[in-house]
Design a protein around this motif. Structure first.
Motif, PDB file in Angstrom:
ATOM      1  N   GLU A 183     -49.416  50.615  -7.251  1.00  0.00           N
ATOM      2  CA  GLU A 183     -50.527  51.448  -6.951  1.00  0.00           C
ATOM      3  C   GLU A 183     -51.532  51.585  -8.186  1.00  0.00           C
ATOM      4  OE1 GLU A 183     -48.424  55.256  -4.716  1.00  0.00           O
ATOM      5  OE2 GLU A 183     -48.158  55.359  -7.014  1.00  0.00           O
ATOM      6  N   GLN A 184     -50.942  51.221  -9.293  1.00  0.00           N
ATOM      7  CA  GLN A 184     -52.243  50.932 -10.414  1.00  0.00           C
ATOM      8  C   GLN A 184     -52.723  49.725 -10.061  1.00  0.00           C
ATOM      9  OE1 GLN A 184     -49.433  51.225 -13.759  1.00  0.00           O
ATOM     10  NE2 GLN A 184     -48.965  53.498 -13.555  1.00  0.00           N
ATOM     11  N   ASP A 185     -52.116  48.681  -9.816  1.00  0.00           N
ATOM     12  CA  ASP A 185     -52.708  47.526  -9.633  1.00  0.00           C
ATOM     13  C   ASP A 185     -53.642  47.465  -8.355  1.00  0.00           C
ATOM     14  OD1 ASP A 185     -51.032  46.388 -11.537  1.00  0.00           O
ATOM     15  OD2 ASP A 185     -49.909  45.173 -10.137  1.00  0.00           O
ATOM     16  N   PHE A 186     -53.183  48.031  -7.362  1.00  0.00           N
ATOM     17  CA  PHE A 186     -54.247  48.193  -6.157  1.00  0.00           C
ATOM     18  C   PHE A 186     -55.537  49.420  -6.658  1.00  0.00           C
ATOM     19  CE2 PHE A 186     -55.997  50.136  -2.444  1.00  0.00           C
ATOM     20  CZ  PHE A 186     -55.983  49.386  -1.521  1.00  0.00           C
ATOM     21  N   ALA A 187     -55.288  50.427  -7.468  1.00  0.00           N
ATOM     22  CA  ALA A 187     -56.599  51.265  -7.830  1.00  0.00           C
ATOM     23  C   ALA A 187     -57.318  50.430  -8.730  1.00  0.00           C
ATOM     24  CB  ALA A 187     -55.995  52.428  -8.485  1.00  0.00           C
ATOM     25  N   ARG A 188     -56.772  49.793  -9.661  1.00  0.00           N
ATOM     26  CA  ARG A 188     -57.420  48.941 -10.533  1.00  0.00           C
ATOM     27  C   ARG A 188     -58.497  47.936  -9.902  1.00  0.00           C
ATOM     28  NH1 ARG A 188     -53.920  46.318 -12.933  1.00  0.00           N
ATOM     29  NH2 ARG A 188     -53.342  48.179 -14.269  1.00  0.00           N
ATOM     30  N   TRP A 189     -57.543  47.214  -8.605  1.00  0.00           N
ATOM     31  CA  TRP A 189     -58.479  46.207  -8.084  1.00  0.00           C
ATOM     32  C   TRP A 189     -59.646  46.880  -7.162  1.00  0.00           C
ATOM     33  CZ3 TRP A 189     -58.044  45.202  -2.368  1.00  0.00           C
ATOM     34  CH2 TRP A 189     -58.679  43.908  -2.187  1.00  0.00           C
ATOM     35  N   ARG A 190     -59.633  48.014  -6.826  1.00  0.00           N
ATOM     36  CA  ARG A 190     -60.479  48.840  -5.876  1.00  0.00           C
ATOM     37  C   ARG A 190     -61.531  49.441  -6.766  1.00  0.00           C
ATOM     38  NH1 ARG A 190     -61.912  45.951  -1.662  1.00  0.00           N
ATOM     39  NH2 ARG A 190     -62.048  44.807  -3.813  1.00  0.00           N
ATOM     40  N   GLY A 191     -61.162  49.669  -8.227  1.00  0.00           N
ATOM     41  CA  GLY A 191     -62.102  50.210  -9.022  1.00  0.00           C
ATOM     42  C   GLY A 191     -62.105  51.795  -8.817  1.00  0.00           C
ATOM     43  N   VAL A 192     -60.978  52.281  -8.619  1.00  0.00           N
ATOM     44  CA  VAL A 192     -60.588  53.980  -8.657  1.00  0.00           C
ATOM     45  C   VAL A 192     -59.474  54.201  -9.793  1.00  0.00           C
ATOM     46  CG1 VAL A 192     -61.710  54.307  -6.383  1.00  0.00           C
ATOM     47  CG2 VAL A 192     -59.192  53.925  -6.770  1.00  0.00           C
ATOM     48  N   THR A 193     -59.417  55.388 -10.100  1.00  0.00           N
ATOM     49  CA  THR A 193     -58.297  55.897 -10.804  1.00  0.00           C
ATOM     50  C   THR A 193     -56.911  55.699 -10.101  1.00  0.00           C
ATOM     51  OG1 THR A 193     -58.751  58.354 -10.318  1.00  0.00           O
ATOM     52  CG2 THR A 193     -59.679  57.273 -12.046  1.00  0.00           C
ATOM     53  N   PRO A 194     -55.722  55.624 -10.682  1.00  0.00           N
ATOM     54  CA  PRO A 194     -54.341  55.680  -9.691  1.00  0.00           C
ATOM     55  C   PRO A 194     -54.236  56.872  -9.283  1.00  0.00           C
ATOM     56  CG  PRO A 194     -54.369  54.452 -12.118  1.00  0.00           C
ATOM     57  CD  PRO A 194     -55.835  55.230 -12.050  1.00  0.00           C
ATOM     58  N   SER A 195     -54.870  58.095  -9.695  1.00  0.00           N
ATOM     59  CA  SER A 195     -54.666  59.473  -9.127  1.00  0.00           C
ATOM     60  C   SER A 195     -55.253  59.417  -7.771  1.00  0.00           C
ATOM     61  CB  SER A 195     -55.295  60.408 -10.029  1.00  0.00           C
ATOM     62  OG  SER A 195     -56.373  60.454 -10.390  1.00  0.00           O
ATOM     63  N   ARG A 196     -56.130  58.636  -7.369  1.00  0.00           N
ATOM     64  CA  ARG A 196     -56.750  58.189  -5.984  1.00  0.00           C
ATOM     65  C   ARG A 196     -56.078  57.517  -4.875  1.00  0.00           C
ATOM     66  NH1 ARG A 196     -62.890  57.312  -6.746  1.00  0.00           N
ATOM     67  NH2 ARG A 196     -62.645  57.234  -4.670  1.00  0.00           N
ATOM     68  N   VAL A 197     -54.734  56.953  -5.343  1.00  0.00           N
ATOM     69  CA  VAL A 197     -54.137  56.296  -4.536  1.00  0.00           C
ATOM     70  C   VAL A 197     -52.690  56.874  -4.104  1.00  0.00           C
ATOM     71  CG1 VAL A 197     -55.697  54.188  -4.859  1.00  0.00           C
ATOM     72  CG2 VAL A 197     -53.482  54.490  -5.839  1.00  0.00           C
ATOM     73  N   ALA A 198     -52.156  56.470  -3.046  1.00  0.00           N
ATOM     74  CA  ALA A 198     -51.054  56.576  -2.767  1.00  0.00           C
ATOM     75  C   ALA A 198     -50.233  55.579  -1.724  1.00  0.00           C
ATOM     76  CB  ALA A 198     -50.714  58.102  -2.022  1.00  0.00           C
ATOM     77  N   ALA A 199     -49.132  55.083  -2.161  1.00  0.00           N
ATOM     78  CA  ALA A 199     -48.538  54.026  -1.408  1.00  0.00           C
ATOM     79  C   ALA A 199     -47.487  54.810  -0.337  1.00  0.00           C
ATOM     80  CB  ALA A 199     -47.697  53.144  -2.427  1.00  0.00           C
ATOM     81  N   VAL A 200     -47.527  54.175   0.792  1.00  0.00           N
ATOM     82  CA  VAL A 200     -46.642  54.850   1.872  1.00  0.00           C
ATOM     83  C   VAL A 200     -46.242  53.741   2.577  1.00  0.00           C
ATOM     84  CG1 VAL A 200     -47.772  56.966   2.049  1.00  0.00           C
ATOM     85  CG2 VAL A 200     -48.721  54.766   3.338  1.00  0.00           C
ATOM     86  N   ASN A 201     -45.257  53.833   3.542  1.00  0.00           N
ATOM     87  CA  ASN A 201     -44.506  52.852   4.225  1.00  0.00           C
ATOM     88  C   ASN A 201     -45.161  52.158   5.511  1.00  0.00           C
ATOM     89  OD1 ASN A 201     -44.213  54.844   6.373  1.00  0.00           O
ATOM     90  ND2 ASN A 201     -42.127  55.256   6.178  1.00  0.00           N
ATOM     91  N   SER A 202     -46.375  52.567   5.631  1.00  0.00           N
ATOM     92  CA  SER A 202     -47.207  51.768   6.735  1.00  0.00           C
ATOM     93  C   SER A 202     -48.486  52.360   7.011  1.00  0.00           C
ATOM     94  CB  SER A 202     -46.490  52.016   8.097  1.00  0.00           C
ATOM     95  OG  SER A 202     -46.718  53.341   8.677  1.00  0.00           O
ATOM     96  N   CYS A 203     -49.467  51.754   7.578  1.00  0.00           N
ATOM     97  CA  CYS A 203     -50.962  52.050   7.682  1.00  0.00           C
ATOM     98  C   CYS A 203     -50.944  53.326   8.739  1.00  0.00           C
ATOM     99  CB  CYS A 203     -51.778  51.256   8.129  1.00  0.00           C
ATOM    100  SG  CYS A 203     -53.625  51.536   8.088  1.00  0.00           S
ATOM    101  N   THR A 204     -49.969  53.477   9.519  1.00  0.00           N
ATOM    102  CA  THR A 204     -49.867  54.427  10.580  1.00  0.00           C
ATOM    103  C   THR A 204     -49.681  55.857   9.787  1.00  0.00           C
ATOM    104  OG1 THR A 204     -48.974  53.022  12.215  1.00  0.00           O
ATOM    105  CG2 THR A 204     -48.727  55.275  12.646  1.00  0.00           C
ATOM    106  N   ALA A 205     -48.696  55.795   8.864  1.00  0.00           N
ATOM    107  CA  ALA A 205     -48.226  56.820   7.956  1.00  0.00           C
ATOM    108  C   ALA A 205     -49.579  57.268   7.021  1.00  0.00           C
ATOM    109  CB  ALA A 205     -47.031  56.729   6.854  1.00  0.00           C
ATOM    110  N   ALA A 206     -50.443  56.152   6.533  1.00  0.00           N
ATOM    111  CA  ALA A 206     -51.506  56.640   5.984  1.00  0.00           C
ATOM    112  C   ALA A 206     -52.386  57.571   6.852  1.00  0.00           C
ATOM    113  CB  ALA A 206     -52.087  55.388   5.434  1.00  0.00           C
TER     114      ALA A 206
END
Length: 404
Positions: A59-82
């Motif tokens: 989550e932290q790596d993804f947030a950094r890569w997209r230029g947002v804070t980690p508090s703005r991302v959440a990992a789940v088990n599929s895009c359907t779930a997202a």
């Protein structure tokens, strides 16, 4: 048993064999390297396979890569779930209408239904194959509460026009970025325009965890709620209950779902994400070679990326018109399979499936562009795992089936 081996003749008979078949070229096979394998082994040896420190790192790596804070991302088990969790977290009234594209995987529409909402289809632009903003505007009713654009095949939707429509009518926007993790529109990553952006890490996607997804939210409080919804509605996940910091009690604050990502999945994703740019460059090379070597055939090839955009190069889709190509789409699929080359169909349009016809009374001719494209489309193999020889083999097979 001792002595048995000597009871049989030692001379081996030679048996004529047929020429070996070429190995099957798997459509969308991921490129897995030693770093992922070592990380998975380390995860297995750690004893922590469920949601834990590797998910947090991903989550932290993804947030950094997209230029947002980690508090703005959440990992789940599929895009359907997202998609599902995002629409629940958006607090849309039950049965509200959500406008989306008919040229998408069924999960897009199913997530709308699972959220207790009503899907409304707006036809695609036949050139880009993305949802047509003019069709969105025409589909809005007093019950419309959200737009769910899909960045098809890695090509970003026209987010300026879509966001203008959403702002005009006060609509929530949930971006389906399953094909488009690297895509950008006017220098801005997709998934950061709407209220939510939903990403896929399925085995054929550009970043792979086997199964997996990510939610990127505009507002931290929405992501905080989405995170709780994704794990039974509990206030703390397992890592925060059972880690070496001591047991922490949890409370169930909502009726949630079982959508959490595992550390075993994130162990793959951490290293996949680290190579996202290199893999994108490789897919772009393959894409350009397809463009070059298939240009003389009577196929409809993907149009070039629009100016000031970054294409994700996820699916290389060609359109096979039987009257021009001398072979139908399904015949082409069968012939490629006979040649031991995997292909895909992205997608038979949603209103052609019996379930939606029976539930909503949809007729395919209501969305003529999506239906025509869905009946002609074939996705050719495209993966950073493909070699130059793999690519040459696909091109040769296509030329053999559709002469110039």
């Amino acid at each position: 048993m001792a002595g048995v081996e000597s009871a049989f003749p030692t001379k081996r008979l030679s048996v004529p064999t047929a020429d070996p078949q070429p190995s099957f070229l798997v459509f969308g096979a991921p490129r897995i390297e030693e770093a992922e394998i070592a990380e998975v082994e380390a995860c297995l040896r750690s004893g922590w396979l469920g949601t834990g420190p590797r998910v947090a790192q991903f989550e932290q790596d993804f947030a950094r890569w997209r230029g947002v804070t980690p508090s703005r991302v959440a990992a789940v088990n599929s895009c359907t779930a997202a998609l599902h969790v995002s629409m629940v977290a958006a607090n849309l009234e039950p049965e509200s209408e959500v406008i989306t594209t008919p040229l998408t995987f069924c999960a897009t529409v199913n997530a709308i239904l699972h959220a207790g909402l009503t899907p409304v289809l707006a036809d695609v632009d036949p050139h880009t194959q993305n949802i047509d903003p003019a069709a969105i505007e025409a589909a809005i009713t007093p019950r419309t509460r959200a737009i769910l654009p899909v960045h098809f095949a890695g090509r970003p939707c026209d987010m300026d026009r879509i966001m203008a429509i959403a702002n005009k009518h006060g609509l929530v926007v949930v971006e389906d970025c399953a094909h488009a993790i690297e895509s950008e529109f006017r220098g801005r990553p997709v998934g950061t325009f709407g209220d939510f952006g939903c990403f896929s890490f399925y085995v054929t996607k550009n970043v792979v965890t086997g199964e997996g997804g990510m939610i990127l939210g505009r507002h931290e409080e929405s992501i905080a709620r989405a995170r709780i919804l994704a794990l039974h509605g509990m206030s703390k996940d397992a890592w925060h209950r059972f880690s070496d910091q001591g047991y922490r009690h949890y409370q169930v604050v909502e009726c949630g779902f079982k959508y959490n990502m595992m550390d075993l999945q994130a162990a793959i994703g951490i290293h996949q994400l680290a190579r996202v740019e290199a893999n994108w460059q490789r897919r772009r090379q393959l894409w350009e070679r397809y463009d070059q070597d298939l240009a003389g055939l009577p196929l409809q090839l993907p149009p070039p990326p629009e100016p000031d955009t970054r294409h994700g190069y996820h699916l290389y889709t060609v359109m096979i018109d039987e009257t021009r190509c001398g072979i139908g789409r399904d015949g082409f699929l069968e012939a490629m399979n006979t040649a031991r080359i995997g292909t895909g169909v992205h997608y038979l349009s949603v209103p052609e499936h019996p379930y939606y016809q029976q539930r909503f009374g949809w007729r395919p001719d209501q969305w003529p562009h999506a239906v025509r494209l869905g009946r002609q489309t074939v996705s050719l193999p495209l993966s950073p795992a493909m070699s130059h020889a793999d690519l040459a083999r696909v091109i040769e097979a296509v030329h053999g089936l559709i002469p110039a």
